[in-house]
Design a protein around this motif. Structure first.
Motif: not given
Length: 394
Positions: A120, A123, A158
């Protein structure tokens, strides 16, 4: 059979050139290529301790990516927005120069590229980088997790940035093409052991040759400190490992994939074979140095990466494994400069795993530096003087 120092000196012959290029990789061969373009009458020699492309230039995945080894937002953080943009422009020029050559000679593929987030945090950085990239004119599109994984037939990723300018080559064929087009005399398996500057130019010695040249370029990558030990503080040799699988039954990957902050990467060849590499970040202490070897731990991590994210690779047999030594600079961007004590000799190193992204344009920059009366554009972007105010850590 051993050879005495007297026998070596007796049989060592002397040859003279306008320019001697040490290093038969992407940067060295590109330098010879552009020098020949400047003046076809120049007498040019390419000298390498092994075969052409025997180092990192012939051992990588063949990605021609724009920018640095990091995402654009991290590059802005590390170098400032203006420098990050200039680095991207330099690599864009590199891509353009390669695209204008005879791509059939080295497997040129304009497939775009995917920078894929492994978590994350990555991302989020890719998302936040997009406005800066668009403002700089960088062609990129954000793809969400579902679209990313559908495109790759993958799992566990992701989102991603799809860059339309990404491309790929057969890196060894590109190196050989540049050398062939340079019309240079090529001396392979001639390890340069001494470089001396003087009023008459540059003298380089190998076991079998004395080379004299008006000027020289040392483009030996990670091996530069073995020729000029005083430059060791600017070069850290880092080993990269790769593997190639048996051909997959279908073409699953339309574009090269660069993920987990560049610590893993993969592409599929036209034959169907999958190339994959990376994993060194999990073994930093062991993946430093010049040993040409693969290790079970890193190879297992590469296989685990493939099987985790690309389940269709699970039953593909590994056909080849190899390693290569890259030159990392203290600030992770290339370095050029004049060899200490040899004003007619330039050096270039520190491409930090992105020699294909910089190399052809860097060869042009080095050739311009020798041929033109003034420093060419972008010379300051890479010059070693940026370390004068601080002490770089190797």
């Amino acid at each position: 059979m051993t050879v005495s120092i007297w026998q070596q000196a007796h049989r060592r012959r002397t040859v003279a050139y306008d320019v001697a290029v040490v290093g038969g990789g992407i940067v060295g061969c590109a330098t010879a290529f552009w020098l020949h373009r400047h003046d076809p009458s120049l007498r040019i020699a390419i000298v390498d301790a092994g075969a052409l492309g025997s180092g990192a230039s012939g051992r990588n995945a063949g990605f021609v990516l724009l920018g640095t080894h990091k995402d654009y937002l991290t590059a802005i953080h590390d170098y400032g927005e203006r420098t990050a943009h200039r680095l991207w422009q330099f690599t864009r020029e590199n891509r353009r120069l390669i695209a204008e050559m005879n791509g059939d000679a080295f497997g040129w593929r304009e497939q775009g590229s995917l920078t894929v987030a492994g978590d994350e945090d990555e991302d989020d950085r890719l998302r936040r980088a997009l406005p800066y990239m668009r403002a700089a004119g960088i062609p990129a599109v954000y793809l969400g997790p579902s679209e990313t994984m559908d495109r790759l037939r993958a799992r566990g990723f992701r989102g991603s940035l799809y860059c339309t300018s990404g491309a790929a080559v057969d890196p060894l064929r590109l190196v050989r093409h540049l050398a062939s087009e340079s019309a240079a005399d090529v001396y392979t398996y001639h390890r340069v052991t001494d470089v001396t500057g003087g009023e008459a130019g540059v003298s380089l010695k190998t076991q079998r040759l004395n080379l004299r040249a008006d000027s020289a370029v040392l483009a030996a990558g990670a091996y530069l400190p073995r020729i000029v030990p005083s430059l060791k503080r600017f070069v850290r040799p880092v080993r990269a490992q790769m593997l190639a699988t048996h051909p997959a039954p279908d073409q699953f990957l339309a574009s090269p994939v660069y993920s987990h902050d560049g610590y893993f990467y993969t592409r599929q060849l036209e034959t169907g074979a999958i190339l994959a590499g990376g994993g060194r970040h999990r073994h930093r202490e062991t993946e430093v140095g010049y040993e040409d070897a693969t290790t079970p731990a890193v190879q297992a991590d590469i296989e685990r990466y493939l099987h985790t994210h690309f389940p269709w690779t699970t039953n593909l047999r590994v056909e080849s494994r190899w390693s290569g030594t890259m030159s990392f600079s203290p600030d992770h961007r290339p370095i050029i400069g004049t060899v200490p004590g040899c004003n007619a000799c330039l050096f270039a190193t520190g491409f930090t795993g992105h020699g294909m992204g910089f190399g052809v344009r860097m060869g042009q920059l080095l050739a311009d530096s020798l041929y033109l009366d003034e420093r060419p554009h972008a010379y300051d972007l890479f010059h070693v003087s940026r370390f004068e105010s601080r002490s770089p850590a190797a």
